[in-house]
Design a protein around this motif. Structure first.
Motif, PDB file in Angstrom:
ATOM      1  N   PRO B 179     -15.256  -4.726  23.311  1.00 30.08           N
ATOM      2  CA  PRO B 179     -14.674  -3.524  23.941  1.00 30.08           C
ATOM      3  C   PRO B 179     -13.155  -3.522  23.984  1.00 30.08           C
ATOM      4  N   TRP B 180     -12.534  -4.707  24.130  1.00 23.89           N
ATOM      5  CA  TRP B 180     -11.068  -4.694  24.237  1.00 23.89           C
ATOM      6  C   TRP B 180     -10.384  -4.337  22.923  1.00 23.89           C
ATOM      7  N   TRP B 181     -11.153  -4.277  21.841  1.00 22.00           N
ATOM      8  CA  TRP B 181     -10.596  -3.829  20.565  1.00 22.00           C
ATOM      9  C   TRP B 181     -10.160  -2.361  20.637  1.00 22.00           C
ATOM     10  N   LEU B 182     -10.795  -1.609  21.584  1.00 24.89           N
ATOM     11  CA  LEU B 182     -10.425  -0.204  21.749  1.00 24.89           C
ATOM     12  C   LEU B 182      -8.928  -0.072  21.995  1.00 24.89           C
ATOM     13  N   LEU B 183      -8.369  -1.040  22.739  1.00 23.18           N
ATOM     14  CA  LEU B 183      -6.936  -1.009  23.006  1.00 23.18           C
ATOM     15  C   LEU B 183      -6.148  -1.629  21.867  1.00 23.18           C
ATOM     16  N   TRP B 184      -6.610  -2.798  21.467  1.00 18.52           N
ATOM     17  CA  TRP B 184      -5.884  -3.600  20.503  1.00 18.52           C
ATOM     18  C   TRP B 184      -5.811  -2.903  19.141  1.00 18.52           C
ATOM     19  N   GLN B 185      -6.930  -2.286  18.753  1.00 13.79           N
ATOM     20  CA  GLN B 185      -6.979  -1.640  17.434  1.00 13.79           C
ATOM     21  C   GLN B 185      -6.748  -0.136  17.523  1.00 13.79           C
ATOM     22  N   ALA B 186      -6.283   0.346  18.691  1.00 18.04           N
ATOM     23  CA  ALA B 186      -6.133   1.795  18.860  1.00 18.04           C
ATOM     24  C   ALA B 186      -5.220   2.429  17.809  1.00 18.04           C
ATOM     25  N   PRO B 187      -4.041   1.854  17.516  1.00 13.80           N
ATOM     26  CA  PRO B 187      -3.204   2.486  16.485  1.00 13.80           C
ATOM     27  C   PRO B 187      -3.924   2.584  15.151  1.00 13.80           C
ATOM     28  N   ALA B 188      -4.629   1.525  14.776  1.00 15.82           N
ATOM     29  CA  ALA B 188      -5.353   1.548  13.502  1.00 15.82           C
ATOM     30  C   ALA B 188      -6.427   2.627  13.539  1.00 15.82           C
ATOM     31  N   PRO B 302       3.778   3.191   8.148  1.00 13.09           N
ATOM     32  CA  PRO B 302       4.440   2.152   8.966  1.00 13.09           C
ATOM     33  C   PRO B 302       3.585   1.713  10.151  1.00 13.09           C
ATOM     34  N   VAL B 303       2.916   2.666  10.814  1.00 12.42           N
ATOM     35  CA  VAL B 303       2.081   2.286  11.950  1.00 12.42           C
ATOM     36  C   VAL B 303       0.962   1.360  11.489  1.00 12.42           C
ATOM     37  N   ALA B 304       0.347   1.702  10.356  1.00 13.73           N
ATOM     38  CA  ALA B 304      -0.742   0.870   9.855  1.00 13.73           C
ATOM     39  C   ALA B 304      -0.233  -0.526   9.491  1.00 13.73           C
ATOM     40  N   LEU B 305       0.973  -0.582   8.889  1.00 19.34           N
ATOM     41  CA  LEU B 305       1.523  -1.897   8.539  1.00 19.34           C
ATOM     42  C   LEU B 305       1.818  -2.706   9.797  1.00 19.34           C
ATOM     43  N   ALA B 306       2.389  -2.043  10.819  1.00 21.67           N
ATOM     44  CA  ALA B 306       2.677  -2.746  12.073  1.00 21.67           C
ATOM     45  C   ALA B 306       1.384  -3.256  12.691  1.00 21.67           C
TER      46      ALA B 306
END
Lengths: 208, 318
Positions: B179-188, B302-306
């Protein structure tokens, strides 16, 4: 926004757009289910034109004033012998009164100019045809529309009285009476004025 | 169970999903879009609130004349709608609905999905060039630029989640999801979803078919069933992008009672995302061509690269 130099948070516009559409979705739609539910038309809607044949004197005003020339009238004269009269009278009899609704532009001039109230607006609008020739309505068909003509709207109680009323009141009052038309208005109507109270008030002081 | 029966059931299930889900999404689009605009949408086809509208549309499309322009490259012109539709069918084959509910589980599922989705640009170019129509060609060139451009953020965002999960298998990614991936991977997730929208050319990214300037872009010359195929491809595309976002970023079948109701959670998330896609269409105007490219290259990439850097750093730290 940006022209005024106001800074707004980036993306606020995007979220606002989403909010607007979502809010609209939760409200009731404004669609009118037309073929299933009859529309509620205002009394002066312009649909088809109805003819009251008895009132028509074949004066031809409507046909002459029609900008589209879509009214066709034929008539003949008949002698009317009135017993006791010195001589026979002549009367116009309507043979043909057609309005071609494929040409008509619903300006209503014919209805305006008719001196005898023979033409009327009706709110009926569902007379579409698959053949354009069927849009030529003859006098019988135009007469049938009379059933759908709504009663004329009541006079405005605060409006000016009609010329007939004013004249009758003046005659009743005898020579030398006040000529103001407003005196002819019934007392019951004048008893409840809505405007004069405002007129008595002093004009408000101009600000600044 | 004999192999052929197993195969038959899987293919039939995929075909049913392939035909039913887009219809549901399409009908939802009719209704949601109407209510968002204060209308009621189709009400007559079928008895209840026009539920059969799209079926009626399908019957109508079948009846229409199938026209191929005289100067068109006939074979290519006729093949293009099928090429547009086919990749999505393959993708649906690999999308897991539940823990063991997948037509074909692949170790390189994500790789296959991304590779196959790229075929879309071929279909656009085929239909654009073969139509022998300048509007089609303009639309096709715009489409190619858009699809090639947005392929990059799409792949980068997917790479981030694959890195986090340590696998390319779609069920494997869902298994590894927390579930915490929702935050961590949110930009992706955001980048993937937006790039996906552009990949299926949905508003506000429908520059290739901008109807006010290009008639209907690369679909201008298509009629009847072939046009219906393009439309179906668009709606299958919605389902596919929503499903991929669900599987990669929203945890697929994870949810309460996931042992029994896993497939329901996946479907629910797919439909929620489809709703968002429809919502975007109603809310936003079409992007201009330069805005479209700017969004891709200056923001999404750029967001995806970051995100990739962040994912690598977190993986190394754990």
């Amino acid at each position: 926004m940006s022209e005024n130099g106001d800074r707004i948070a980036p993306g606020k516009g995007l979220l606002d757009g989403l909010a607007v559409t979502f809010k609209t979705m939760t409200r009731r739609s404004t669609t009118q289910q037309y073929p299933d539910v009859e529309p509620d038309l205002p009394p002066r809607s312009r649909g088809v034109i109805a003819l009251l044949e008895e009132n028509c004197t074949v004066c031809m005003l409507c046909a002459r004033e029609c900008p589209d020339w879509c009214i066709y009238i034929d008539s003949h004269k008949e002698e009317v012998v009135v017993p006791g009269a010195a001589r026979a009278r002549q009367r116009n009899v309507l043979d043909k009164f057609d309005i071609d609704f494929s040409l008509c532009m619903y300006c209503g001039i014919c209805i305006e100019v008719c001196p005898f109230d023979a033409l009327h607006w009706t709110p009926e609008f569902e007379y579409a045809e698959t053949d354009v020739l069927s849009l030529l309505h003859d006098k019988d068909r135009l007469g049938e529309w009379m059933r759908t003509v709504p009663p004329p709207p009541a006079h405005d109680v605060l409006g000016e009285p009609s010329k007939e009323e004013a004249t009758a009141a003046r005659k009743a009052a005898g020579p030398g009476a006040a000529t103001a038309a407003k005196t002819a208005r019934p007392a019951s109507v004048r008893a409840t004025p809505s405007r004069p109270a405002q007129e008595v008030e002093p004009a408000p002081e101009p600000e600044q | 169970m004999p192999l052929w029966l197993d195969l038959l059931i899987r293919v039939a299930a995929v075909m049913v999903g392939f035909l039913v889900l887009p219809l549901v999404v399409g009908q939802a689009e009719h209704k949601v879009m109407a209510h968002m605009q204060g209308r009621v949408g189709p009400m007559y086809a079928g008895a209840f609130h026009g539920w059969a509208q799209l079926i009626a549309d399908g019957v109508k499309f079948v009846q229409k004349e199938d026209i191929t322009p005289r100067d068109a490259d006939r074979t290519v012109f006729r093949l293009a709608p099928i090429v547009a539709l086919f990749p999505y069918l393959v993708v649906i084959l690999t999308i897991p609905l539940g823990p063991n509910l997948v037509a074909q589980s692949l170790d390189i599922g994500l790789f296959l999905v991304l590779a196959v989705l790229g075929i879309g640009v071929v279909a656009v170019l085929m239909s654009a060039w073969a139509s022998a129509n300048k509007y089609s060609l303009l639309g096709g060139v715009r489409g190619a630029a858009q699809l090639l451009g947005y392929e990059l953020p799409l792949v980068l965002a997917a790479a981030s989640v694959a890195m986090a999960a340590g696998t390319l298998s779609l069920p494997g990614i869902v298994e590894a999801w927390q579930p915490w991936w929702l935050l961590w991977q949110a930009p992706a997730a955001l980048v993937f979803f937006i790039a996906g929208l552009a990949e299926i050319r949905r508003p506000p990214f429908d520059m290739p078919i901008a109807d006010s300037e290009l008639v209907f872009g690369y679909m201008t010359e298509y009629t009847g069933l072939r046009f219906a195929f393009f439309l179906l491809a668009e709606y299958v595309g919605i389902v596919v992008i929503a499903a991929l976002t669900t599987v990669l970023f929203l945890g697929g079948w994870h949810g309460p009672f996931e042992e029994q109701l896993g497939w329901l959670w996946t479907l629910l998330k797919i439909f929620a995302l489809s709703f968002v896609i429809i919502w975007f269409r109603v809310s936003y105007p079409r992007l201009r061509e330069d805005q479209l490219q700017r969004l891709c290259w200056l923001i999404l990439v750029p967001v995806a690269l970051a995100q990739l850097v962040l994912t690598a750093a977190v993986k190394a730290a754990l």
